[in-house]
Enzyme design. Structure first.
Site: not given
Lengths: 658, 164, 633
Positions: A281, A298, A318, A357, A495
């Site tokens: 991309e 992400c 993205s 998440k 993370c």
């Protein structure tokens, strides 16, 4: 000569410490504190770190500057009494149900009460009984356990620049709450969960899905898949006596098998896939001239942050789904046919270092045929609890290994767990070489590098912590900096510092976890995502090419403008008729300055004079993201740019005629 | 009615512009807005927060910290009974009791259902020389007694009745 | 333009014009328009004068203009004796009328204005001498004071900057801005011995010097007018009565520390003070006294008047700064002190209204005069808000070192009993310094009052509230009242203050409701000391003062409440002895069974009795009685 001071008869050199508390820690004395965090501003509210300074009396160590020749005592009868009174005062207001609290055994208040040997409380017990806020998918807020240390408020505003929660009311009525005392899910929270990480008690905790996962594991119809995020493997061991950063992935896999998961895969597999999709991309954006910079996507807290505060940058995100969501979608389209079961029988549980998440898994874009692509998300902490609950001796387990093919990964997918990892993985793809990009590693707020690609310089920036991201966005808006690719992780350090990880109190454990991931990468065979043979195979058998239509339908997504999600548009003038025309005027800063107010005034007068009031409703709204073309006015669904009274009136009359 | 709703909103915009959308001016902005609406409506707080680029939770925090801000509409007549030291030693609480009884306010209530009266206490109006003091909207009444207070309420009720 | 020429071109010109206008006046009627007199109807008196003078076709001017001979009708700030307001003064003759109503206006015009006679009944009758006083300075209340900071309050028209200038106003500031260096000003103030009037009594000169020494591109000044002590209104009166005096003090400070911007933070409960300060700032700006290159010097300084929003804690320096920055008024730990890092992180000087108001006066009277005022270590005068059970209440000013006896006996006219009689024996206690202060008793009557003497006995000057209490006052209820106040006003940040004051209030509630045990007093003392020592800010640290000081001075009264469940003053309703009304009692014996100490006796079917010596006032019997026969006031 270095100046020194005396702490409990020890002579300690002063070497630029910001306050006495840090210096006392250097003297190997751990003062109790609720409100001091080295990463946050000094608040001075809990009064627990009180020490005696000769000649000055009792002072809170966190807010006292170390001075040469100070004589400090940290243990006197007076100080012990004071701490005891403080803890008793807090306990008198605290929820009394310690045994059933999710924070029990991990709660600093409980711990301190025990250390101080508090057996009875001389004060009157007046526990609060406010409703518990379970509105969000990620966090639970129990105000009855709050000690008002303000750590959550400060991390939310100082480190994350979100400000979803703040103090309200005054004195003994003071509370921490989202705006208007509403539920967390009604406010501006991005669910990064850092508040829960710093909360010393059980006032903000992670919303547990453990019970639901047990339910799945017990259900014979379900085929339950687990996948483990990279950051989990370098932190989970901490709960079982391992050092931070020590790899325990083998034991985790073994434990998951013992718990009854049918397959155990690695999120790093879809991280590899993410690298390829995202790089493709990016290259296509480079070739087609934008829009640049491209932001990584992400991190769901970051994505929500953009959608909420900077929707004008939605197009820069993205379009790739996060590795978790790629995994869910991929697993649910691949596995049912492989095992000859219905799609709805296959359940995906992801093991994540992250609370956001959990919310991501609930996004409507990630629901296929009424079922979530990722069924449940459990954090590292929750998995620890499951392991302990099952009585598994984690340290003694024989290492297990991932199931294939979705358990195979390159080092690129593994380093995703640390801030800078995604960038490094993308760079390795773009240059198609396995080299280490040390410039993007580390813990600085902003790291940058540039490489040459096909005769063009590619400028890359890495930030972690949303406040850092906000600063960067503002500079981009002012065109002070130009980048092509920007990696953002909401949690400081990426993370590995996620709110779902075992609670840590200083940066050193974050550094060790990061080191563990890079170490893991170093010892692996492959370091570039594109080298992953199973990923290659996936393209051949199913996805065709990176960025293909098929890949898009399974692995990419879209973003929404979520700005101004507090309350609705403000009705300035209501219409009485059912068949009404709705005129919404943008009152964002730009339009405001360009005369939205005058326009509203003229419009109101016009409607009044022409007696159109009852047919036309005027509303005020915020920002349609076309600030350059302001003032913006929306008549029913038609947006008028650079609106003038003439334009509005002619459009209005047209609609009214019909 | 419609026109006045707009006027108020228009005024909020003026207030924000007057303070140059400066977040440090939050308190004067809220004061001016409250002057206009007589309280701080939720959507206006949200509007102010968005305009100043300040989290709404923070604006809410400020609005609930200071006793002069109110998030609920107040009555047409706001009675402030001074409970400063000077008034207190001269038994100002008897005046409060008399008002509450006269207006039939229940425990925890401070505004009458018809939105005509609001009763609150303040900690010293600085008019200790004429204690005990009762302030009705802007008017200061010194050396008050429970009896005089009841008469005052009756006057207001009479005035309101003749207006209607 | 140099200084000389600013004085010449502006101040002298205004002074000369004003002088000319005064010469043209036939009369001046000054009507007190302080909050107290306005509440007593002084504005109606003002309007009545205007209409009735007009009706009689007497020329009235509301603003001084040099036209024809006229009567000047002027408002003034608080004159201090609010209790007997509305107060008016008529010149020539300096005739002082008290308790004037609009119905008296006709007679005043007829007799005093037209014929130069007194209206006898409006003259103040001195309680000591029984004489009618024609002038304010004949009244003992005023005569026994030394009005320094308050001197102009109540005399000049606070809304007319020209009158302030006429009385040598803004000359000290002009001199400071043009002729004196920052160091010179700081050392002058240091030598004057002036100490901050806001509470702690920190040497003002030292504070200025600390701020001056800071190197920064910008510095701020904050004038703390957030006078929150219940029972104190000195700052209000100064701001309402002489706003320009405050502004001049701030200007001198701005030059001394090098500040370009300042704030006057006025308590929200003082709308009139806000209006007067705002007008004064505008007027000063118009004359070039605020703004760019002020007073003809190269110093630039401007002021913003900001209204508080109702939080006592904002009187604390760091909370005040937070409030000006648009935040919750929550204190932060010191250091850093505002002098180093205050508003917007810049060095900031914070002084209270009365301190600033004293500055130009010290310049004008000179060091020698000022040093002679007051006591050894507390120079100058202090204003007090005198309230409570005394004959004369109001705003007073005396030099430091004055005794309480002088204030109570000579100025206040003595302590009043419940029956209205007056005697010093009626005195039980004087609460000084409001909810942060302590109480004084008979034994302190002859102690010279100053910062240090008060501190030594656990009290403080505070901002200067003096509440006199007679023997009918219950010291437990009083302590509870102050604790309720601080508990309400605690910002809620630090644990000791937030939770501690709440628990203290509960303990005091126990005492006044008869639920306390000797342990209650013990816990209260432990907790009080912890709050004093451990709280984050001054509000918390001083919150237990009233309780501790009252417990010390009136230990027996506390023990009487706790042990004997008896309130000597009868103010604690719950401690009033319980009685069974024999007419209502049916003798069912329900109460007898519920009484934990067997204080109830009697035989079935006949009215029962309570032995008040045994009764612990647990009140368990009251709800049990179906016939509502048991009563406790």
């Amino acid at each position: 000569m270095t100046p020194t001071l005396t702490i409990d008869q020890q002579t300690i050199p002063i070497t630029g410490e910001r306050n006495l508390l840090e210096l006392i820690r250097k003297a190997n004395i751990e003062l109790p504190t609720f409100c001091y965090h080295s990463e946050l501003s000094v608040y001075g509210a809990c009064r627990l770190c009180i020490v005696h300074v000769e000649g000055r009396g009792l002072l809170s160590a966190c807010s006292t500057l170390p001075q040469a020749d100070m004589v400090v005592k940290t243990q006197t009868q007076e100080i012990r009494n004071m701490r005891q009174i403080i803890v008793e005062l807090l306990l008198a207001r605290h929820d009394q149900s310690c045994t059933t609290c999710p924070k029990s055994s991990n709660c600093q208040l409980q711990d301190l009460a025990q250390k101080l040997g508090i057996k009875t409380n001389r004060f009157k017990l007046r526990p609060n009984s406010f409703p518990i806020d379970e509105s969000s998918d990620a966090l639970v807020r129990d105000p009855n356990k709050c000690v008002l240390c303000g750590d959550c408020v400060r991390i939310c505003s100082e480190i994350q620049s979100v400000g979803a929660i703040d103090f309200a009311n005054r004195g003994s009525a003071a509370m921490v709450m989202p705006c208007f005392g509403k539920d967390l899910s009604k406010g501006e929270c991005v669910y990064c969960g850092q508040c829960a990480r710093v909360c010393p008690t059980g006032a903000i905790t992670i919303k547990s899905e453990v019970e639901k996962v047990w339910g799945l594991l017990d259900d014979p119809r379900s085929f339950v898949i687990a996948h483990i995020a990279p950051a989990v493997r370098v932190a989970l061991g901490e709960a079982f006596g391992f050092e931070s950063g020590q790899q325990t992935v083998g034991q985790i896999i073994a434990a998951l098998r013992l718990l009854g998961f049918d397959k155990v895969y690695d999120t790093a597999f879809t991280a590899d896939l993410t690298v390829i999709e995202e790089s493709t991309e990016f290259i296509s954006r480079l070739e087609q001239g934008g829009p640049l910079p491209q932001f990584t996507s992400c991190c769901p807290a970051w994505v929500r942050f953009v959608e909420q505060f900077y929707p004008e940058f939605n197009k820069n995100l993205s379009s790739c789904r996060s590795p978790q969501q790629m995994f869910g979608s991929l697993a649910k389209s691949l596995i049912p046919s492989q095992i000859n079961r219905d799609r709805k029988d296959v359940k995906v549980v992801s093991i994540m270092p992250c609370t956001a998440k959990k919310t991501e898994a609930h996004r409507s874009e990630f629901i296929t045929g009424g079922e979530r692509d990722t069924d449940y998300v459990i954090t590292t902490q929750e998995l620890i609890r499951m392991i302990k609950q099952a009585g598994i001796r984690f340290g003694e387990l024989e290492s297990g290994s991932f199931d294939m093919p979705l358990g195979f990964k390159s080092g690129a997918g593994v380093i995703f767990g640390s801030s800078g990892g995604v960038s490094e993985a993308v760079l390795r793809y773009v240059v198609n070489k396995s080299i280490d990009f040390l410039e993007v590693r580390g813990i600085d707020g902003l790291r940058e590098t540039s490489i040459m690609h096909e005769g063009r310089e590619i400028r890359l920036a890495v930030v972690s912590g949303l406040h850092q991201a906000r600063l960067l966005l503002e500079r981009i808006k002012k065109k002070e900096v130009i980048y092509d690719l920007i990696e953002v992780m909401a949690c400081p350090g990426g993370c590995i510092g996620g709110a779902g990880q075992p609670v840590y109190h200083d940066e050193s454990s974050r550094k060790k976890r990061a080191k563990g991931l890079y170490e893991n990468d170093r010892t692996m065979e492959l370091h570039c995502a594109q080298e992953n043979p199973y990923v290659q195979e996936l393209y051949t058998t199913m996805l065709e090419n990176p960025g293909s239509k098929k890949a898009h339908s399974l692995l990419h997504t879209r973003y929404k403008n979520r700005k101004r999600n507090i309350g609705e548009d403000i009705t300035i003038s209501a219409a009485s008729e059912n068949r009404k025309v709705e005129i919404t005027i943008c009152f964002g800063t730009h339009c405001f300055q360009k005369g939205a107010q005058t326009l509203t005034r003229q419009l109101s007068d016009y409607l009044h004079i022409n007696q159109l009031n009852r047919w036309v409703e005027i509303k005020a709204s915020f920002c349609y993201e076309k600030c350059q073309k302001g003032p913006l006015v929306k008549i029913d669904s038609q947006v008028i740019e650079q609106a003038t009274m003439d334009k509005i009136v002619s459009q209005l009359l047209m609609i009214l005629k019909v | 009615m419609k026109k006045s709703a707009f006027r108020k909103f228009d005024k909020v915009c003026d207030i924000l512009a007057l303070h140059k959308l400066n977040p440090a001016r939050l308190i004067p902005i809220l004061q001016a807005v409250q002057e206009e609406y007589r309280y701080l409506p939720e959507e206006i707080i949200a509007f102010i927060a968005s305009s100043l680029h300040v989290p709404a939770a923070k604006v809410y925090g400020v609005a609930t910290f200071y006793s002069h801000f109110t998030l609920k509409p107040k009555g047409k007549y706001v009675f402030k009974v001074c409970d400063g030291t000077a008034c207190h030693v001269k038994r100002s609480m008897g005046i409060l009791d008399a008002i509450r009884e006269k207006l039939k306010l229940k425990e925890g209530e401070s505004t009458t259902l018809d939105l005509l009266f609001t009763v609150e206490t303040v900690s010293c109006l600085g008019a200790c020389g004429i204690a005990p003091v009762l302030v009705v909207n802007e008017d200061v009444h010194g050396q008050m007694t429970p009896e005089k207070t009841v008469i005052l309420i009756d006057h207001i009720l009479q005035k309101e009745a003749t207006h209607e | 333009m140099n200084n000389q020429s600013f004085i010449d071109s502006t101040l002298n010109v205004i002074q000369a014009e004003y002088e000319k206008q005064i010469q043209l006046l036939t009369h001046r009627i000054t009507i007190c328009a302080g909050t107290g007199c306005v509440a007593n109807g002084s504005l109606k008196v003002f309007d009545a004068f205007r209409t009735q003078l007009n009706q009689r076709q007497l020329l009235v001017s509301l603003i001084l203009k040099d036209e024809q001979r006229s009567t000047y009708l002027s408002k003034s700030g608080c004159q201090g004796f609010c209790q007997i307001g509305p107060l008016i003064t008529i010149d020539p003759g300096n005739i002082f009328y008290t308790a004037v109503s609009e119905n008296d206006v006709d007679e005043i015009i007829e007799k005093t204005i037209l014929k130069g006679e007194f209206v006898d009944r409006l003259l103040y009758k001195d309680a000591f001498t029984g004489q009618r006083c024609t002038c304010a300075h004949d009244i003992t209340f005023y005569k026994k004071q030394q009005r320094f900071v308050l001197e102009k309050c109540g005399k000049i028209n606070p809304d007319d900057i020209r009158e302030y200038i006429y009385h040598e106003g803004y000359r000290a500031a002009a001199k400071a801005c043009q002729e004196l260096s920052d160091i010179e000003i700081c050392s002058f103030i240091l030598e004057s011995g002036l100490r901050g009037r806001g509470g702690g009594g920190f040497p003002t000169g030292l504070k200025w010097e600390l701020t001056r020494k800071q190197v920064s591109d910008n510095k701020f000044i904050i004038c703390n007018g957030d006078e929150g002590d219940p029972g104190a209104f000195m700052d209000r009166s100064v701001m309402e009565g002489n706003p320009h005096g405050v502004i001049e003090g701030i200007i001198i400070a701005s030059k001394a520390i090098g500040a370009q911007e300042g704030y006057v933070y006025v308590r929200a409960e003082y709308p009139l003070a806000v209006r007067r300060m705002k007008k004064a700032v505008e007027d000063a700006r118009k004359l070039g006294i605020l703004g760019q290159h002020i007073l003809g010097s190269d110093h630039s300084f401007d002021l913003i008047v900001m209204e508080g929003a109702g939080a006592f804690v904002c009187g604390e320096e760091t909370a005040l700064i937070a409030s000006i920055e648009g935040n919750r008024g929550i204190p932060s730990p010191k250091p850093p002190f505002p002098a180093e890092s205050g508003l917007s992180g810049k060095p900031t000087l914070i002084n209270n209204v009365e301190t600033f108001a004293a500055i130009p006066l010290i310049f004008n009277c000179g060091l020698e005069f000022y040093n002679a005022l007051g006591s050894e270590k507390s120079k100058g005068t202090k204003t007090f808000a005198l309230t409570g059970h005394v004959v004369n209440t109001g705003l007073i000013e005396v030099p430091f070192g004055t005794t309480l006896r002088h204030i109570i006996n000579d100025i206040a006219g003595g302590v009043t009993n419940e029956d209205g009689s007056v005697s010093i024996d009626a005195l039980k206690a004087v609460q000084i310094g409001g909810p942060s202060g302590g109480c004084l008793t008979h034994e302190h009557l002859d102690m010279p009052l100053d910062f240090d003497s008060l501190k030594s006995i656990g009290a403080m000057v505070g901002s200067g509230g003096l509440v006199v209490m007679n023997q009918s006052t219950c010291m437990v209820s009083m302590a509870r009242f102050f604790m309720q106040f601080t508990q309400n006003e605690s910002c809620g940040k630090c644990v000791l203050c937030r939770e501690g004051t709440r628990q203290m209030l509960e303990l005091l509630d126990d005492i006044v409701s008869g639920q306390a045990t000797p342990r209650t007093l013990l816990i209260m003392e432990e907790l009080a000391v912890a709050i004093q020592k451990g709280s984050l800010c001054g509000l918390g640290k001083t919150a237990p003062n009233p309780v501790l000081s009252m417990m010390k001075q009136f230990r027996e009264e506390y023990e009487e409440h706790v042990i004997h469940k008896h309130c000597p003053t009868g103010q604690c309703v719950a401690l009033v002895p319980l009685k069974i009304d024999p007419d209502m009692c049916k003798g069912c014996s329900a109460c007898l069974h519920v009484c934990p100490v067997n204080a109830i006796s009697g035989s079935k079917g006949k009215p029962y009795q309570i032995d008040i010596n045994l009764c612990i006032k647990c009140r368990a019997c009251i709800p049990i009685c179906k016939f509502k026969a048991i009563k406790g006031a």
